[in-house]
Write an enzyme that holds these catalytic residues in place. Structure first.
Site, PDB file in Angstrom:
ATOM      1  N   MET A  80       0.812  -1.408  -0.113  1.00 48.02           N
ATOM      2  CA  MET A  80       0.119   0.086  -0.001  1.00 48.02           C
ATOM      3  C   MET A  80       0.962   1.267   0.022  1.00 48.02           C
ATOM      4  O   MET A  80       1.763   1.130   0.404  1.00 48.02           O
ATOM      5  CB  MET A  80      -0.804  -0.004   1.345  1.00 48.02           C
ATOM      6  CG  MET A  80      -2.013  -1.076   1.099  1.00 48.02           C
ATOM      7  SD  MET A  80      -2.919  -1.038   2.658  1.00 48.02           S
ATOM      8  CE  MET A  80      -3.778   0.363   2.675  1.00 48.02           C
ATOM      9  N   HIS A  81       0.175   2.205  -0.220  1.00 47.36           N
ATOM     10  CA  HIS A  81       0.825   3.913  -0.266  1.00 47.36           C
ATOM     11  C   HIS A  81       1.922   4.288  -1.126  1.00 47.36           C
ATOM     12  O   HIS A  81       2.143   5.486  -1.206  1.00 47.36           O
ATOM     13  CB  HIS A  81       1.163   3.767   1.248  1.00 47.36           C
ATOM     14  CG  HIS A  81       0.092   3.479   2.326  1.00 47.36           C
ATOM     15  ND1 HIS A  81      -1.048   3.882   2.317  1.00 47.36           N
ATOM     16  CD2 HIS A  81       0.356   2.482   3.435  1.00 47.36           C
ATOM     17  CE1 HIS A  81      -1.630   3.165   3.515  1.00 47.36           C
ATOM     18  NE2 HIS A  81      -0.714   2.176   4.151  1.00 47.36           N
ATOM     19  N   ASP A 239      -2.941  -4.654  -0.065  1.00 48.39           N
ATOM     20  CA  ASP A 239      -2.556  -6.019   0.505  1.00 48.39           C
ATOM     21  C   ASP A 239      -3.344  -6.423   1.778  1.00 48.39           C
ATOM     22  O   ASP A 239      -3.561  -7.563   2.002  1.00 48.39           O
ATOM     23  CB  ASP A 239      -0.914  -6.269   0.760  1.00 48.39           C
ATOM     24  CG  ASP A 239      -0.572  -4.682   1.638  1.00 48.39           C
ATOM     25  OD1 ASP A 239      -1.281  -4.123   2.193  1.00 48.39           O
ATOM     26  OD2 ASP A 239       0.706  -4.785   1.892  1.00 48.39           O
TER      27      ASP A 239
END
Length: 497
Positions: A80-81, A239
């Site tokens: 992520m991110h 995820d």
């Protein structure tokens, strides 16, 4: 036989699962790629490395198949991110800045000032943390303006790989929720967040559902991997969302407790209108009608591996856990807080440090080991406690990761969480969640829940032991006092590190 692929793009490697219609993992392949740490706190990867590794892993699987067209669809789970900035030709402008990059503390404080804490929480349901995407965008805008001026759109890691496979530029809701730019409840890009932080909303890609069709495999990618150009490509998810799907966390009352290097407690939410005031993460699920709340312990399994490497190098993990098992509930009056790298939930504090409280001369290494396991579980229980305080029912916890491989640790979880704890028979994590998204997308199943019922099988079950439960409730109350009692000392000690 027909198959789908579940592609899990992790921080250190990509793992691809070949999954049959009955949910069996027929084959799997993994390829690693490098991390770049050019300065302290920096963590970056080259998006091209993800693409090369994904191609190689898929080709490893297709090389063993006589009928390549038997792979009907694929979907993704992704770290992520991470910020992937693309120019108007959809080429990366720089290396991706990852979730574990910590250079953006100043930008986080600026977001709080520009937006206001209350507005930040009402729009995004999350606090401003270095891991999220918006602080990274603002960092590039400030420190690399010549690059930022060329930016046409941003993507997250798995979405860039998917773009290279199908040619589609979009982002699913579960991953978009981790950018600090999405109105999580309304499932739209937040004009408020964009306007107040000076980010042009045109930089944000189209939004799609996790099992929405986003094209088919392009000819160039097909020729390099052996896939058919008829293979359908579905959006995928973050995820943690995919980890929840792969563990069957698709109904109220179910919670996931994952103890890897870090620890995650993730609970299914039917609505997006609760207010946790930023205490926990609140994201869109891969299920289009659902959400999930999530608390994070930064050093879960890492606490135990650190303890072993420091104090028990001469024995195995199994022997260390056996020593812990010889101790008693409460480790004979010893408490441990797992703050060796700071903490996230419910204390977003990078300066807090770990403590052993209550040590006396008769304590053994096994007592310390048990205190570490209990302390990790107490930290995870802080998230469970927050969920329950908001009216959440938690009666069954699915355990995964390293903590799910020890009978002692699983029983401690059941006792501390005061809930049934179950394991997974065939734990495959987020990759299985991605495969389930592809299976639903191809039409094998009508929804995620029916697919998970067929694909996900639970193993052992652990029930709370009443005497242990009562003792741990008292110990947890003491544990919760330690952060505030040691915070100022930990912060002052920072000058001596």
């Amino acid at each position: 036989m027909e198959y789908v692929l579940g592609v899990d793009l992790g921080t250190s490697a990509v793992k691809v699962l070949l999954v049959s219609k009955t949910g069996d993992v027929v084959d799997e392949a993994s390829e690693s790629y490098p991390l770049y740490h050019d300065q302290p706190g920096y963590s970056e990867q080259d998006p091209e490395d993800w693409v090369k590794a994904t191609k190689a892993a898929i080709k490893t699987l297709t090389d063993k198949l006589d009928d390549k067209k038997a792979i009907k669809g694929m979907s993704f789970s992704g770290q992520m991110h991470g910020l992937v900035l693309l120019d108007e030709d959809k080429k990366p402008l720089r290396r991706a800045i990852l979730w574990n990059d910590t250079r953006t503390t100043e930008e986080c404080r600026e977001i709080e000032t520009m937006v206001g804490i209350d507005t930040l929480h009402s729009e995004t349901k999350n606090p401003a943390l270095e891991g999220f995407t918006l602080p990274k965008i603002l960092w590039v805008k400030k420190h690399e303006p010549e690059i930022f001026e060329q930016a046409d759109v941003f993507l997250l890691p798995k979405d860039y790989v998917r773009y290279r496979i199908s040619g589609d530029v979009s982002m699913d809701y579960s991953d978009a929720a981790g950018t600090l730019l999405l109105n999580v409840e309304k499932k739209v890009w937040s004009t408020v967040m964009c306007e107040k932080t000076g980010v042009d909303i045109s930089l944000c890609p189209a939004l799609v559902g996790s099992y929405d069709l986003t094209g088919t495999v392009q000819a160039s990618f097909a020729s390099e991997t052996g896939l058919s150009t008829d293979c359908q490509v579905f959006a995928g998810g973050a995820d943690n969302a995919c980890g929840a799907i792969g563990a069957g966390i698709l109904q109220d009352g179910l919670t996931l407790a994952s103890t890897g290097t870090s620890g995650v407690v993730l609970s299914y939410e039917e609505t997006g209108d609760k207010d946790f005031a930023g205490q926990v993460h609140y994201f869109n699920h891969g299920d289009p009608e659902a959400y999930y709340t999530m608390g994070v312990t930064l050093a879960a399994g890492y606490s135990l591996s650190w303890f072993k490497d420091t104090f028990a190098k001469d024995i195995s993990f199994e022997e260390l856990v056996a020593e812990a098992n010889a101790s008693t509930v409460g480790a004979k009056g010893l408490l441990y807080t797992p703050y060796i790298v700071g903490e996230r939930t419910p204390y977003p504090d990078s300066q807090i440090r770990a403590s052993f409280i209550g040590a006396h001369a008769s304590h053994t290494r096994g007592d310390f080991a048990r205190a570490v396991i209990e302390g990790i579980t107490f930290s995870l229980n802080e998230s469970v406690d927050i969920f329950r305080a908001k009216g959440k029912t938690i009666n069954k916890v699915v355990a995964s990761g390293g903590g799910a491989k020890s009978d002692l640790w699983l029983q401690i979880q059941a006792d501390v969480f005061d809930a049934e704890v179950v394991t997974l028979q065939n734990e495959q994590g987020p990759g299985m969640g991605a495969a389930i998204l592809a299976a639903v997308g191809t039409g094998w199943f009508t929804d995620l829940k029916s697919c998970a019922n067929a694909f996900v099988q639970y193993g052992k079950s652990y029930q709370p032991i009443e005497a242990n439960k009562q003792a741990y409730q008292q110990l947890f109350s003491l544990y919760q006092q330690i952060y505030n009692q040691t915070k100022s000392i930990s912060h002052d000690l920072a000058a001596f590190r």
